[in-house]
Design an enzyme around this catalytic site. Structure first.
Site, PDB file in Angstrom:
ATOM      1  N   ARG A  84      54.808 -18.270  -7.304  1.00  0.00           N
ATOM      2  CA  ARG A  84      54.680 -19.679  -6.916  1.00  0.00           C
ATOM      3  C   ARG A  84      55.290 -20.611  -7.962  1.00  0.00           C
ATOM      4  NH1 ARG A  84      53.696 -19.750  -2.355  1.00  0.00           N
ATOM      5  NH2 ARG A  84      51.485 -19.330  -2.079  1.00  0.00           N
ATOM      6  N   HIS A 143      51.912 -25.977   1.305  1.00  0.00           N
ATOM      7  CA  HIS A 143      50.673 -26.426   0.657  1.00  0.00           C
ATOM      8  C   HIS A 143      50.638 -27.940   0.577  1.00  0.00           C
ATOM      9  CE1 HIS A 143      51.238 -22.283  -0.658  1.00  0.00           C
ATOM     10  NE2 HIS A 143      49.926 -22.229  -0.802  1.00  0.00           N
ATOM     11  N   LYS A 170      51.763 -19.716   7.017  1.00  0.00           N
ATOM     12  CA  LYS A 170      50.609 -20.063   6.185  1.00  0.00           C
ATOM     13  C   LYS A 170      50.589 -21.568   5.939  1.00  0.00           C
ATOM     14  CE  LYS A 170      48.539 -19.806   1.632  1.00  0.00           C
ATOM     15  NZ  LYS A 170      48.649 -19.367   0.236  1.00  0.00           N
ATOM     16  N   SER A 267      19.603 -20.574   1.803  1.00  0.00           N
ATOM     17  CA  SER A 267      19.410 -20.292   3.224  1.00  0.00           C
ATOM     18  C   SER A 267      20.444 -19.318   3.801  1.00  0.00           C
ATOM     19  CB  SER A 267      19.403 -21.590   4.036  1.00  0.00           C
ATOM     20  OG  SER A 267      18.323 -22.384   3.624  1.00  0.00           O
ATOM     21  N   LYS A 314      18.333 -35.748   6.368  1.00  0.00           N
ATOM     22  CA  LYS A 314      17.174 -35.484   7.229  1.00  0.00           C
ATOM     23  C   LYS A 314      16.838 -36.656   8.153  1.00  0.00           C
ATOM     24  CE  LYS A 314      14.697 -32.023   4.558  1.00  0.00           C
ATOM     25  NZ  LYS A 314      13.399 -31.524   4.131  1.00  0.00           N
ATOM     26  N   ASP A 351       9.113 -28.271   8.469  1.00  0.00           N
ATOM     27  CA  ASP A 351       8.389 -28.391   7.197  1.00  0.00           C
ATOM     28  C   ASP A 351       6.884 -28.476   7.446  1.00  0.00           C
ATOM     29  OD1 ASP A 351      10.488 -28.272   5.462  1.00  0.00           O
ATOM     30  OD2 ASP A 351      10.749 -30.437   5.286  1.00  0.00           O
ATOM     31  N   ARG A 414       2.774 -47.799   0.664  1.00  0.00           N
ATOM     32  CA  ARG A 414       3.329 -46.651   1.408  1.00  0.00           C
ATOM     33  C   ARG A 414       2.193 -45.783   1.952  1.00  0.00           C
ATOM     34  NH1 ARG A 414       7.914 -43.427  -1.542  1.00  0.00           N
ATOM     35  NH2 ARG A 414       8.547 -42.913   0.559  1.00  0.00           N
ATOM     36  N   MET A 451       6.094 -30.998 -11.188  1.00  0.00           N
ATOM     37  CA  MET A 451       7.317 -30.234 -10.894  1.00  0.00           C
ATOM     38  C   MET A 451       8.128 -30.041 -12.177  1.00  0.00           C
ATOM     39  SD  MET A 451       9.936 -31.070  -7.810  1.00  0.00           S
ATOM     40  CE  MET A 451      11.087 -32.188  -8.525  1.00  0.00           C
ATOM     41  N   GLY A 497       3.438 -23.757  -2.618  1.00  0.00           N
ATOM     42  CA  GLY A 497       4.568 -24.447  -2.003  1.00  0.00           C
ATOM     43  C   GLY A 497       5.618 -23.473  -1.499  1.00  0.00           C
TER      44      GLY A 497
HETATM   45  P1  NAP Z   1       9.859 -38.159  -1.916  1.00  0.00           P
HETATM   46  O1  NAP Z   1      10.082 -38.500  -0.490  1.00  0.00           O
HETATM   47  O2  NAP Z   1      10.754 -38.718  -2.947  1.00  0.00           O
HETATM   48  O3  NAP Z   1       8.343 -38.590  -2.302  1.00  0.00           O
HETATM   49  C1  NAP Z   1       7.855 -38.452  -3.607  1.00  0.00           C
HETATM   50  C2  NAP Z   1       6.371 -38.767  -3.651  1.00  0.00           C
HETATM   51  O4  NAP Z   1       5.906 -38.495  -4.976  1.00  0.00           O
HETATM   52  C3  NAP Z   1       6.058 -40.236  -3.359  1.00  0.00           C
HETATM   53  O5  NAP Z   1       4.827 -40.304  -2.708  1.00  0.00           O
HETATM   54  C4  NAP Z   1       5.961 -40.821  -4.776  1.00  0.00           C
HETATM   55  O6  NAP Z   1       5.131 -41.952  -4.862  1.00  0.00           O
HETATM   56  C5  NAP Z   1       5.323 -39.675  -5.527  1.00  0.00           C
HETATM   57  N1  NAP Z   1       5.593 -39.712  -6.957  1.00  0.00           N
HETATM   58  C6  NAP Z   1       6.769 -39.504  -7.569  1.00  0.00           C
HETATM   59  N2  NAP Z   1       6.630 -39.611  -8.915  1.00  0.00           N
HETATM   60  C7  NAP Z   1       5.324 -39.895  -9.144  1.00  0.00           C
HETATM   61  C8  NAP Z   1       4.553 -40.137 -10.316  1.00  0.00           C
HETATM   62  N3  NAP Z   1       5.118 -40.066 -11.518  1.00  0.00           N
HETATM   63  N4  NAP Z   1       3.248 -40.408 -10.176  1.00  0.00           N
HETATM   64  C9  NAP Z   1       2.677 -40.444  -8.975  1.00  0.00           C
HETATM   65  N5  NAP Z   1       3.342 -40.257  -7.821  1.00  0.00           N
HETATM   66  C10 NAP Z   1       4.652 -39.987  -7.902  1.00  0.00           C
HETATM   67  O7  NAP Z   1       9.888 -36.570  -2.136  1.00  0.00           O
HETATM   68  P2  NAP Z   1       9.511 -35.417  -1.091  1.00  0.00           P
HETATM   69  O8  NAP Z   1      10.730 -34.967  -0.379  1.00  0.00           O
HETATM   70  O9  NAP Z   1       8.328 -35.825  -0.304  1.00  0.00           O
HETATM   71  O10 NAP Z   1       9.123 -34.228  -2.096  1.00  0.00           O
HETATM   72  C11 NAP Z   1       7.944 -34.304  -2.874  1.00  0.00           C
HETATM   73  C12 NAP Z   1       7.654 -32.937  -3.477  1.00  0.00           C
HETATM   74  O11 NAP Z   1       7.459 -31.979  -2.427  1.00  0.00           O
HETATM   75  C13 NAP Z   1       8.777 -32.397  -4.342  1.00  0.00           C
HETATM   76  O12 NAP Z   1       8.222 -31.729  -5.438  1.00  0.00           O
HETATM   77  C14 NAP Z   1       9.472 -31.417  -3.431  1.00  0.00           C
HETATM   78  O13 NAP Z   1      10.115 -30.364  -4.155  1.00  0.00           O
HETATM   79  C15 NAP Z   1       8.314 -30.862  -2.639  1.00  0.00           C
HETATM   80  N6  NAP Z   1       8.719 -30.318  -1.325  1.00  0.00           N
HETATM   81  C16 NAP Z   1       8.438 -29.014  -1.078  1.00  0.00           C
HETATM   82  C17 NAP Z   1       8.787 -28.440   0.131  1.00  0.00           C
HETATM   83  C18 NAP Z   1       8.457 -26.996   0.365  1.00  0.00           C
HETATM   84  O14 NAP Z   1       9.007 -26.394   1.286  1.00  0.00           O
HETATM   85  N7  NAP Z   1       7.545 -26.435  -0.406  1.00  0.00           N
HETATM   86  C19 NAP Z   1       9.436 -29.215   1.111  1.00  0.00           C
HETATM   87  C20 NAP Z   1       9.701 -30.574   0.843  1.00  0.00           C
HETATM   88  C21 NAP Z   1       9.332 -31.122  -0.398  1.00  0.00           C
HETATM   89  P3  NAP Z   1       5.714 -43.459  -4.650  1.00  0.00           P
HETATM   90  O15 NAP Z   1       5.707 -43.704  -3.171  1.00  0.00           O
HETATM   91  O16 NAP Z   1       4.736 -44.309  -5.371  1.00  0.00           O
HETATM   92  O17 NAP Z   1       7.081 -43.473  -5.253  1.00  0.00           O
END
Ligand code: NAP
Length: 530
Positions: A84, A143, A170, A267, A314, A351, A414, A451, A497
């Site tokens: 090339r 290309h 190609k 996945s 989502k 979920d 919320r 986490m 979880g």
């Molecule tokens: P998200 O939509 O961003 O929501 C986050 C939540 O956590 C909100 O309620 C937020 O409160 C709260 N939060 C964040 N930081 C905080 C702190 N320092 N003190 C108190 N509250 C706090 O996130 P998500 O998608 O729901 O995910 C949340 C968790 O679930 C993550 O750890 C994720 O990995 C896990 N998850 C697991 C699965 C599984 O299959 N096991 C699936 C989905 C998610 P505010 O509203 O006050 O910001």
């Protein structure tokens, strides 16, 4: 111009109605010495490649007669020789006649293919006219490192390449969007001559993975992740082992995960192993998607059979659906999309099913629980910490099972909004500390508190945990959070979880295939690749 949706007939046959022979897997050899290339040849054979591409322009020193003799004669796989030039994205910057002489020499010495660039193909092909050995083919390549032109422009390019007397066409373009691949698929399906169609870059990955579905003559798979000859090239090993490349054909149904980023998703590993275990003609790929609507409008035939959906799509994907499961609609987020036989898209949120079924099993496992036909959540006081995506899933899921839901969130507004929607009570996270109207409550943490990397944190004190009989944590990194450790110490049954994660996958598999998920296989793979 632009991406055109497929029709079923596009996907199933080429223009002459027959499937072209199976797509070859070619591994580029990028060694800088002949010895290195010989070692790479051995590895390529071991991995299972069909052809090796000898990239002469990678060699630091090159003695044509001597080196080609060694490389071609010692190869245990068919050889494709490419030299090339820099003006086509390669590394050779010497005399053009010498370059073409080396390619002619490769032909004489028994190379199975040579790759020559469109710009010089006419003259080159004239120079070998009548001299081509049997079983030797010329690939004429073009290309484009900037974009993927319109379908019409690509069609014209193919015609120009064919006019040079190419045995194999190609075309390599660059993906600015995943939908660019559709135009290359279309070309491969309709081309009258064997065609290699590649869309380079991360967003072009499916053009490489799905090449056998669209009758591509050959696709490239790197020896190692760090040794790619073009952007976005997967490894040969991933093509074969992760994406079941050899099992893909014109009728293969395509599933995948749409997200951005998405490359980290495990996945494909789970679903492809599951499809293979039951002999389903299906593949599951990574879809790096920028614009969900454009994606669904482009890949709209029934062979694009469904997908999982992750961050940030989502919610945006909701508006592209023909039908949405009622609870998913209330949650306002989907993670599982299935194309029905009539072509319509129906979406689910698995979920909440994954999490709720794991918690139900936790409750059933409690000492002294009497098995009942209904959900053990019915009538239970169910406290959800968090009101984000996972919080919504848990709150709606628990309410649907007849639990009395309490939503506690750092941001009270919320919590209130979600609690009102599910007919529950709202409070702040701080208030949960002294909330114990009764014993034997269920707690579900959906905040990200605890986490990785902040694994020493926990959303609720150990003291407050003693009023709960089952404690679930949505966090799965780490699996055993401080919350779950402390809950165990207070005597609660804990639900991980990882259970939510794996069970939502079971549900997706069921929705995709109508079959029960191979649960043991999923669990083994999750364990192995955690
Ligand atoms: P998200 O939509 O961003 O929501 C986050 C939540 O956590 C909100 O309620 C937020 O409160 C709260 N939060 C964040 N930081 C905080 C702190 N320092 N003190 C108190 N509250 C706090 O996130 P998500 O998608 O729901 O995910 C949340 C968790 O679930 C993550 O750890 C994720 O990995 C896990 N998850 C697991 C699965 C599984 O299959 N096991 C699936 C989905 C998610 P505010 O509203 O006050 O910001």
């Amino acid at each position: 111009m632009g991406s055109l949706p497929f029709t079923v007939s596009d996907l199933q046959t080429s223009t002459n109605g027959a499937r072209s022979s199976p797509t070859l897997l070619c591994t580029p050899l990028m060694g800088t010495t002949v010895d290195q290339m010989l070692i790479e040849m051995g590895k390529a054979k071991e991995i299972g490649a069909d052809v090796v591409e000898i990239r002469l322009d990678c060699l630091r020193t090159f003695n044509p007669r001597q080196d080609l003799e060694i490389l071609i004669k010692r190869s245990s796989l068919p050889t494709l020789v490419t030299y090339r030039p820099i003006w086509e994205g390669g590394q050779y910057e010497g005399d053009e006649n010498k370059r073409q002489d080396a390619l002619r020499l490769a032909m004489e010495m028994g190379a199975n293919y040579i790759d020559v660039e469109l710009e010089v193909a006419h003259d080159f092909n004239s120079s070998i006219d009548g001299k081509k050995p049997d079983n030797f083919k010329v690939i004429v390549s073009s290309h484009n490192f900037h974009n993927t032109p319109s379908a019409e422009a690509i069609g014209n390019l193919v015609a120009r390449i064919q006019a040079t007397g190419a045995d194999i066409v190609k075309i390599a373009t660059t993906a600015l969007d995943i939908t660019d691949c559709a135009r290359i698929f279309q070309i491969m399906v309709h081309s009258q001559v064997p065609t290699i169609g590649i869309v380079m870059g991360e967003r072009g990955l499916i053009s490489r993975l799905l090449s056998p579905k669209f009758g591509g003559y050959l696709t490239y798979g790197a020896l190692e992740a760090g040794a790619i000859s073009a952007p976005g090239q997967p490894t040969a090993k991933d093509l074969l082992d992760l994406y079941n490349f050899r099992l893909i054909g014109p009728d293969t149904k395509v599933y995948g995960i749409i997200g951005k980023p998405v490359g980290h998703s495990k996945s494909p590993l789970l679903f492809n192993a599951a499809f293979k275990s039951v002999g389903l003609d299906a593949v599951y790929v990574h879809y790096l998607v920028d614009d969900v609507e454009k994606f669904f409008n482009t890949y709209s035939s029934i062979d694009w059979s469904g997908c999982s959906c992750t961050i940030p799509h989502k919610e945006a994907a909701l508006k592209c659906m023909d039908e949405i499961d009622p609870i998913a609609k209330k949650i306002g987020a989907i993670n599982n999309i299935v194309r029905r036989p009539d072509g319509k898209l129906i979406a689910f949120n698995t979920d909440y099913i994954g999490a709720i079924s794991a918690i139900e099993d936790g409750l059933r496992g409690l000492n002294g629980t009497i098995p009942s036909a209904g959900s053990p959540l019915a009538g239970k006081l169910f406290v959800v910490l968090g009101a984000g995506g996972a919080g919504k899933s848990l709150a709606y899921g628990a309410a649907q099972k007849g639990a009395r839901v309490v939503v506690a969130n750092r941001t009270f507004e919320r919590a209130k909004e979600l609690a009102d929607k599910v007919g529950g009570q709202a409070m702040t996270l701080a208030e949960v500390e002294n909330f114990h109207p009764e014993e034997g409550m269920v707690l579900a943490n959906t905040t990200s508190v605890g986490m990785k990397p902040k694994i020493d944190l926990t959303p609720i004190s150990k003291e407050a945990l003693k009023h709960y009989c089952v404690v679930f944590d949505a966090i799965y990194t780490p699996k055993d959070t401080r919350l779950l450790r402390e809950a165990r110490e207070t005597g609660a049954v804990v639900v991980y979880g990882t259970e939510m994660l794996i069970r939502q996958g079971f549900e997706q598999y069921k929705n995709f295939t109508g079959l029960p998920a191979p649960e043991d296989l999923f669990r083994q793979l999750m364990e192995k690749h955690a």
